[in-house]
Design a protein around this motif. Structure first.
Motif, mmCIF file in Angstrom:
data_model
loop_
_atom_site.group_PDB
_atom_site.id
_atom_site.type_symbol
_atom_site.label_atom_id
_atom_site.label_comp_id
_atom_site.label_asym_id
_atom_site.label_seq_id
_atom_site.Cartn_x
_atom_site.Cartn_y
_atom_site.Cartn_z
ATOM 1 N N ASN A 178 0.935 -0.990 0.336
ATOM 2 C CA ASN A 178 0.190 0.046 0.309
ATOM 3 C C ASN A 178 1.189 1.372 -0.346
ATOM 4 N N LEU A 179 1.934 1.125 -0.981
ATOM 5 C CA LEU A 179 2.991 2.118 -1.410
ATOM 6 C C LEU A 179 2.681 3.296 -2.175
ATOM 7 N N VAL A 180 1.984 2.980 -2.819
ATOM 8 C CA VAL A 180 1.645 4.414 -3.444
ATOM 9 C C VAL A 180 -0.432 4.016 -3.691
ATOM 10 N N HIS A 181 -0.925 5.495 -4.375
ATOM 11 C CA HIS A 181 -2.157 5.722 -4.112
ATOM 12 C C HIS A 181 -2.622 6.022 -5.061
ATOM 13 N N THR A 182 -3.914 5.573 -5.644
ATOM 14 C CA THR A 182 -4.763 5.475 -6.835
ATOM 15 C C THR A 182 -5.359 8.058 -7.030
ATOM 16 N N SER A 183 -4.877 8.195 -7.701
ATOM 17 C CA SER A 183 -5.391 9.233 -7.609
ATOM 18 C C SER A 183 -6.184 10.124 -8.678
ATOM 19 N N ASP A 184 -6.477 10.815 -8.987
ATOM 20 C CA ASP A 184 -7.149 11.617 -10.538
ATOM 21 C C ASP A 184 -5.847 12.042 -10.708
ATOM 22 N N PHE A 185 -5.347 12.334 -11.093
ATOM 23 C CA PHE A 185 -3.713 12.434 -11.588
ATOM 24 C C PHE A 185 -2.948 10.928 -12.454
ATOM 25 N N ILE A 186 -2.554 10.470 -11.390
ATOM 26 C CA ILE A 186 -2.707 8.701 -12.353
ATOM 27 C C ILE A 186 -3.270 8.468 -13.025
ATOM 28 N N SER A 187 -4.745 8.057 -12.127
ATOM 29 C CA SER A 187 -6.071 7.633 -13.566
ATOM 30 C C SER A 187 -5.866 8.430 -14.912
ATOM 31 N N ALA A 188 -5.343 10.268 -14.511
ATOM 32 C CA ALA A 188 -5.731 10.393 -16.448
ATOM 33 C C ALA A 188 -4.599 10.786 -16.676
ATOM 34 N N MET A 189 -3.651 10.028 -16.352
ATOM 35 C CA MET A 189 -2.356 9.310 -17.036
ATOM 36 C C MET A 189 -2.335 8.204 -17.597
ATOM 37 N N ALA A 190 -2.980 7.424 -16.727
ATOM 38 C CA ALA A 190 -3.194 6.292 -17.419
ATOM 39 C C ALA A 190 -4.556 5.459 -18.563
ATOM 40 N N GLU A 191 -5.101 6.979 -18.511
ATOM 41 C CA GLU A 191 -6.336 7.139 -19.510
ATOM 42 C C GLU A 191 -5.254 7.773 -21.007
ATOM 43 N N ILE A 192 -4.319 8.411 -20.428
ATOM 44 C CA ILE A 192 -3.030 8.952 -21.912
ATOM 45 C C ILE A 192 -2.763 8.020 -22.784
ATOM 46 N N GLY A 193 -1.821 6.645 -21.237
ATOM 47 C CA GLY A 193 -1.821 5.862 -21.205
ATOM 48 C C GLY A 193 -2.288 4.531 -22.495
ATOM 49 N N VAL A 194 -3.540 4.904 -22.337
ATOM 50 C CA VAL A 194 -4.280 3.124 -22.538
ATOM 51 C C VAL A 194 -4.910 4.056 -24.663
ATOM 52 N N VAL A 195 -4.580 5.188 -24.499
ATOM 53 C CA VAL A 195 -4.369 6.091 -26.610
ATOM 54 C C VAL A 195 -3.952 6.215 -26.900
ATOM 55 N N LEU A 196 -2.368 5.912 -25.909
ATOM 56 C CA LEU A 196 -0.927 5.423 -27.018
ATOM 57 C C LEU A 196 -1.274 4.159 -27.732
ATOM 58 N N LEU A 197 -1.379 3.356 -26.539
ATOM 59 C CA LEU A 197 -1.434 2.363 -26.567
ATOM 60 C C LEU A 197 -2.079 1.255 -27.782
ATOM 61 N N MET A 198 -3.443 1.623 -28.248
ATOM 62 C CA MET A 198 -4.512 1.425 -28.911
ATOM 63 C C MET A 198 -4.254 2.919 -30.136
ATOM 64 N N PHE A 199 -3.669 3.641 -30.364
ATOM 65 C CA PHE A 199 -2.553 4.192 -31.007
ATOM 66 C C PHE A 199 -1.950 3.240 -32.209
#
Length: 399
Positions: free
Chosen positions: A48-69
């Motif tokens: 439990n060293l890292v907690h999900t946040s809006d910032f990390i969620s937004a980065m993950a969303e960009i990550g998934v867009v890049l992966l699909m691109f």
């Protein structure tokens, strides 16, 4: 939002993802498996060293867009045309059979509910996750065996590409149907309208990009414009058509896949994805999975999910291969080659979590399927090809 806390979390994510990614590669498993394990270790499942946040969620969303691109950029339209009907039939079976079997599996565990209810859509979404195929492991196995240029190898690659296209369309339809205000006719019309618009805009953009590419080859403006197009289509798809944003990114990649510099664009996207956004996305999957909350029902469901996931692909694709003219072990090779799961399955699962059609506890089932299929596929393919070579040698000796 604490800036220092964000820096600490990103540092943990990147370094841990890299370490366990390399460990997974040494174990002959996909690197993404190691990155997911990193998320499990950093998240509530263990330290439990890292907690999900809006910032990390937004980065993950960009990550998934890049992966699909990138997935769209790597689509080989020439191979799609070459294998044509056979690959399309196999891909359709590879989507339909797992979709039905996954839906029935969920209903078997949690009850059969009427069409249109939340329970029904949750069941259909489990089936939707199973439609995805990740061909990267199969490609590596075929390369090592020296069989990638054979008809079965080419068919597997083409069918996997078509499979993902159909799977993304199924995801789009299922997510749209989840909204009670959506009518079937409206969803179909919006989906068709999006692809028509994408075709028209894509044709124009391709011509412009092709002109730019010829005048300024291997310049940074080309991947920058490509990235802008991917982000724009992602926004348009979800904002104006109610379609998953990843569909827009995937279409953008397909539009640009025929450019001379498509590999150059992909290499630039890969830097961003590999260095930062990709690890954040895959580690984020682990962060959202709490193994401590698992009960016996989920564990049993996970076992069933893996078995159904593997067998439904093999049976569906092998049967379709038989119909299209393949015989004997060739049909089984195609079925086994199509059973691997990877990034797309995780992307679909993540989208289900965002729209409320999937609970995070089911990520365990998806991760387990990815690991098992990634290990078994190369082993089974090697056995099948060894048997084929032995039969050919015996036939040659007899003649």
């Amino acid at each position: 939002m604490d800036k220092l806390l964000i820096l600490k979390d990103i540092a943990f994510i990147i370094l841990t993802a890299k370490f366990f990614g390399l460990w997974a590669r040494k174990c002959k498993a996909p690197q993404v498996v190691g990155e997911i394990v990193a998320g499990l270790i950093l998240g509530p499942s263990l330290f439990n060293l890292v907690h999900t946040s809006d910032f990390i969620s937004a980065m993950a969303e960009i990550g998934v867009v890049l992966l699909m691109f990138s997935a769209g950029l790597e689509t080989n339209l020439a191979k799609l045309k070459k294998t044509g009907v056979k690959a399309t039939v196999i891909a359709c079976a590879g989507v339909f059979v797992p979709l039905v079997c996954g839906t029935l599996l969920y209903m078997f565990f949690y009850g059969f509910e009427k069409v249109g209810s939340d329970g029904f859509f949750h069941a259909v979404f489990i089936g939707t996750i199973l439609t995805a195929t990740s061909v990267s492991i199969t490609v590596q196995a075929l390369k090592e065996l020296g069989k990638i240029s054979e008809e079965t190898g080419t068919t597997i690659l083409s069918a996997a590409i078509i499979d993902d296209v159909i799977g993304i369309m199924v995801l789009t339809m299922v997510v749209s149907f989840r909204d009670p205000s959506n009518k079937i006719s409206d969803v179909v019309i919006r989906t068709i309208a999006f692809f028509i618009l994408s075709g028209i805009v894509g044709f124009i953009v391709f011509k412009v990009m092709n002109w730019l590419d010829r005048r300024h080859p291997h310049t940074q403006r080309i991947p920058i414009i490509g990235l802008g197009m991917a982000l724009a289509l992602s926004y348009i798809a979800e904002r104006f058509f109610g379609i998953a944003d990843i569909t827009g990114a995937y279409v953008a990649g397909i539009v640009l896949s025929s450019l001379d510099d498509s590999e150059y664009i992909d290499s630039k996207m890969d830097i961003n994805s590999y260095m930062l956004f990709g690890p954040v996305f895959f580690v984020g999957i682990g962060l959202q999975t709490d193994l401590k909350s698992l009960d016996m029902t989920i564990l049993l469901f996970s076992v069933g999910f893996v078995i159904v996931g593997l067998l439904s692909k093999i049976i569906g694709c092998a049967f379709a291969a038989r119909i299209t003219g393949f015989r004997g072990l060739e049909t089984l090779k195609i079925g086994v080659g199509m059973m691997t799961r990877g990034e797309v399955a995780l992307i679909v699962a993540k989208k289900g979590l965002e729209v409320g059609m999937l609970e995070s506890k089911y990520f365990t089932s998806v991760i387990l399927l990815i690991i098992v299929s990634s290990i078994l596929t190369p082993i089974i393919l090697k056995i099948l090809y060894s048997k084929t070579d032995a039969l050919k040698e015996a036939a040659s000796a007899d003649s």
